[in-house]
Design an enzyme around this catalytic site. Structure first.
Site, PDB file in Angstrom:
ATOM      1  N   SER A  21      47.638  75.589  28.035  1.00  0.00           N
ATOM      2  CA  SER A  21      46.686  75.576  27.105  1.00  0.00           C
ATOM      3  C   SER A  21      45.436  75.553  28.255  1.00  0.00           C
ATOM      4  O   SER A  21      45.599  75.397  29.286  1.00  0.00           O
ATOM      5  CB  SER A  21      46.772  74.045  26.605  1.00  0.00           C
ATOM      6  OG  SER A  21      46.415  73.277  27.363  1.00  0.00           O
ATOM      7  N   LYS A  22      44.349  76.085  27.503  1.00  0.00           N
ATOM      8  CA  LYS A  22      43.053  76.040  28.331  1.00  0.00           C
ATOM      9  C   LYS A  22      42.675  74.741  29.064  1.00  0.00           C
ATOM     10  O   LYS A  22      42.110  74.397  30.053  1.00  0.00           O
ATOM     11  CB  LYS A  22      42.060  76.549  27.341  1.00  0.00           C
ATOM     12  CG  LYS A  22      40.495  76.326  27.713  1.00  0.00           C
ATOM     13  CD  LYS A  22      40.307  77.613  28.370  1.00  0.00           C
ATOM     14  CE  LYS A  22      38.765  77.780  28.857  1.00  0.00           C
ATOM     15  NZ  LYS A  22      38.384  77.131  29.773  1.00  0.00           N
ATOM     16  N   ARG A  23      42.967  73.482  28.089  1.00  0.00           N
ATOM     17  CA  ARG A  23      42.640  72.433  28.539  1.00  0.00           C
ATOM     18  C   ARG A  23      43.370  71.947  29.704  1.00  0.00           C
ATOM     19  O   ARG A  23      42.860  71.452  30.678  1.00  0.00           O
ATOM     20  CB  ARG A  23      42.615  71.349  27.344  1.00  0.00           C
ATOM     21  CG  ARG A  23      41.979  70.084  27.786  1.00  0.00           C
ATOM     22  CD  ARG A  23      42.164  68.855  26.574  1.00  0.00           C
ATOM     23  NE  ARG A  23      41.913  69.524  25.421  1.00  0.00           N
ATOM     24  CZ  ARG A  23      42.611  69.261  24.094  1.00  0.00           C
ATOM     25  NH1 ARG A  23      43.471  68.299  24.333  1.00  0.00           N
ATOM     26  NH2 ARG A  23      42.515  69.664  22.859  1.00  0.00           N
ATOM     27  N   GLY A  25      43.023  75.553  32.260  1.00  0.00           N
ATOM     28  CA  GLY A  25      41.634  76.531  32.743  1.00  0.00           C
ATOM     29  C   GLY A  25      42.196  78.036  32.563  1.00  0.00           C
ATOM     30  O   GLY A  25      42.672  78.447  31.583  1.00  0.00           O
TER      31      GLY A  25
END
Ligand code: GLU
Length: 487
Positions: free
Chosen positions: A255-257, A260
């Site tokens: 995930s982006k969270r 990154g």
């Protein structure tokens, strides 16, 4: 052809192209090509707040960079007809109104405050969040009262409960979802008039005659909702195939969270990954080549791809393994292709200092050591700088020794007859010097490497000498001798 395979990748331009989306796009492409079908790019831009042109462009650029081409769909400035959901708002509204007429949908007048209150109460009671269908059977008086208050209604689709929604998934086999778990009646058109994803996607897939929907398994519950809409519209649903999600080495969802930029295709492009390697890596994450091959081209994957051979186990994204693929491709792709891509990462240097032939020779002698193309900037630096800096410890421990000085002096003396351009012959001259001085191995090579490149490791010494040429070598060897006299 009525039974022609038609598939699509339908990213929402609310973020950069995710590696998971790229893999889904690839499986759609492979499936389409394998069956001589059509692969479509459709941008699902109904979320007007979070969608933007930067993300749209990033998605298009990323897919193109990976070498995926679509037969129909958005191509800014290109020849293809654009598919954009924002252009179909009227159409979605019309179909939603038909669903109201047929008794499958209704106007919902709930305000955001009322819905938040409902959610909070459910949360406090430890219940899952779901709409309680309170507007499903509103009396005419109540409806008129809401209208008089100026409330603009949304349109909700009736989710039958209890009921089990089932389908045979082309990857995961039979799937059963209890409609109780779908969150109650479903908004399909917001009060702003915009269609919600689960509705627009069904209309679009019907309109575009999509035969197979291959997408991430995070959409499994959406598929159950969508199947209910297909049923209400009396439309034949496509075959669904849900690809396992990508996880990190600790089995956490990518995930982006949490990860990154590492989830974005653009990062790999920027860091000097070969698109062919990235594509090959993504292909084999959940699909195994029938002959067990690890390295294969897009064309070969198209020929051999089979949805039945796609695994349903989570796909581990392991950058070390991606690096392995990348270094294999850097070593084996045509030299001029690799060299052209390396230029991108050597912009700080004046590349005109070398002929095209010598530039190719530079890349040829360095590429086996590269994991990513961006590493070329550091690896090739000594070819382009005006002078090299020899670290103090090398100067005192290595070069200051008498044999080292002798090697350097001998090499200066041999420069006039050095066969530049012939790396094997250049290396043979160095070895002849070694023979004469009774030196070999690091006693012979390290002083030369240190003087020419500032370090004791690097590409094949014959290539280094052959490419650097007489003038650069002479000035670097003389500078090294000068440094030694100063030590
Ligand atoms: N817009 C959806 C997404 O980006 C597409 C899902 C689908 O393929 O239906 O997740």
């Amino acid at each position: 052809m009525s039974n022609q395979v038609r598939v699509r990748i339908a990213p929402s331009p609310t973020g950069h192209l995710h590696v998971g989306t790229a893999r889904s796009a690839l499986y759609n492409l492979l499936f389409a090509r394998h069956h001589q079908g059509i692969f479509i790019l459709r941008l699902e831009d109904t979320d007007e707040v979070r969608s933007n042109e930067t993300f749209t462009q990033d998605i298009i650029d990323g897919l193109k960079w990976l070498g995926m081409s679509w037969d129909e769909g958005v191509d800014i400035g290109g020849p293809c007809a654009p598919y954009r959901q924002t252009e179909k708002i009227e159409h979605y509204n019309q179909i939603a109104n038909n669903l109201i007429k047929s008794g499958h949908a209704y106007f919902c007048y709930c305000t955001p405050e009322e819905l938040t209150e409902l959610k909070d109460n459910q949360k406090n009671a430890g219940l899952p969040a779901r709409y309680d269908n309170r507007c499903r059977n509103l009396s005419t008086e109540k409806e008129e009262k809401y209208q008089a208050q100026g409330r603009i209604p949304a349109i909700r689709f009736k989710v039958d409960e209890p009921r089990v929604v089932t389908w045979h998934d082309a990857i995961r086999g039979d799937i059963l979802i209890d409609s109780i778990d779908l969150g109650g009646d479903l908004v399909i058109i917001k009060s702003s008039g915009t269609a919600i994803y689960n509705f627009a996607v069904v209309i679009d897939d019907i309109d575009m005659k999509i035969t197979h929907v291959i997408r991430g398994e995070d959409h499994i519950h959406n598929t159950a909702k969508q199947l209910l809409i297909y049923e209400a519209l009396r439309a034949k649903p496509p075959v669904f195939a849900h690809v396992a999600l990508m996880v990190d080495l600790d089995r956490h969802k990518l995930s982006k969270r949490a990860h990154g930029e590492a989830v974005h295709v653009a990062k790999y492009r920027k860091d000097g990954y070969m698109p062919e390697a990235m594509l090959n890596y993504l292909a084999q994450m959940s699909w195994t080549h029938p002959d067990g091959k690890e390295i294969y081209t897009l064309e070969e994957a198209c020929q051999r791809f089979d949805l039945n051979a796609v695994s349903k186990s989570p796909a581990v994204f392991d950058v070390q393994r991606l690096n392995w693929f990348n270094s294999q491709y850097i070593r084996s792709m045509p030299l001029d292709v690799v060299a052209a891509r390396c230029r991108e990462f050597l912009k700080q240097y004046d590349l005109t200092k070398y002929s095209r032939e010598d530039f190719l020779a530079i890349i040829a002698c360095l590429r086996d050591a590269l994991t990513t193309l961006s590493e070329i900037a550091q690896a090739a630096a000594f070819f382009f700088v005006d002078s090299v800096e020899i670290p103090a410890d090398l100067r005192t421990t290595l070069l200051a020794k008498d044999p080292s000085k002798q090697v350097i002096n001998e090499l200066i003396g041999a420069l006039d007859s050095m066969p530049f351009g012939d790396r094997v012959a250049c290396k043979a001259i160095v070895d002849a010097i070694g023979k004469k001085l009774g030196l070999k191995g690091k006693d012979l090579y390290w002083p030369i490497r240190a003087a020419l490149s500032g370090v004791t490791s690097g590409p094949d010494l014959g290539s280094t000498i052959s490419i650097l040429g007489k003038d650069r070598i002479k000035s670097r060897l003389e500078a090294a001798l000068y440094d030694l006299n100063v030590v």
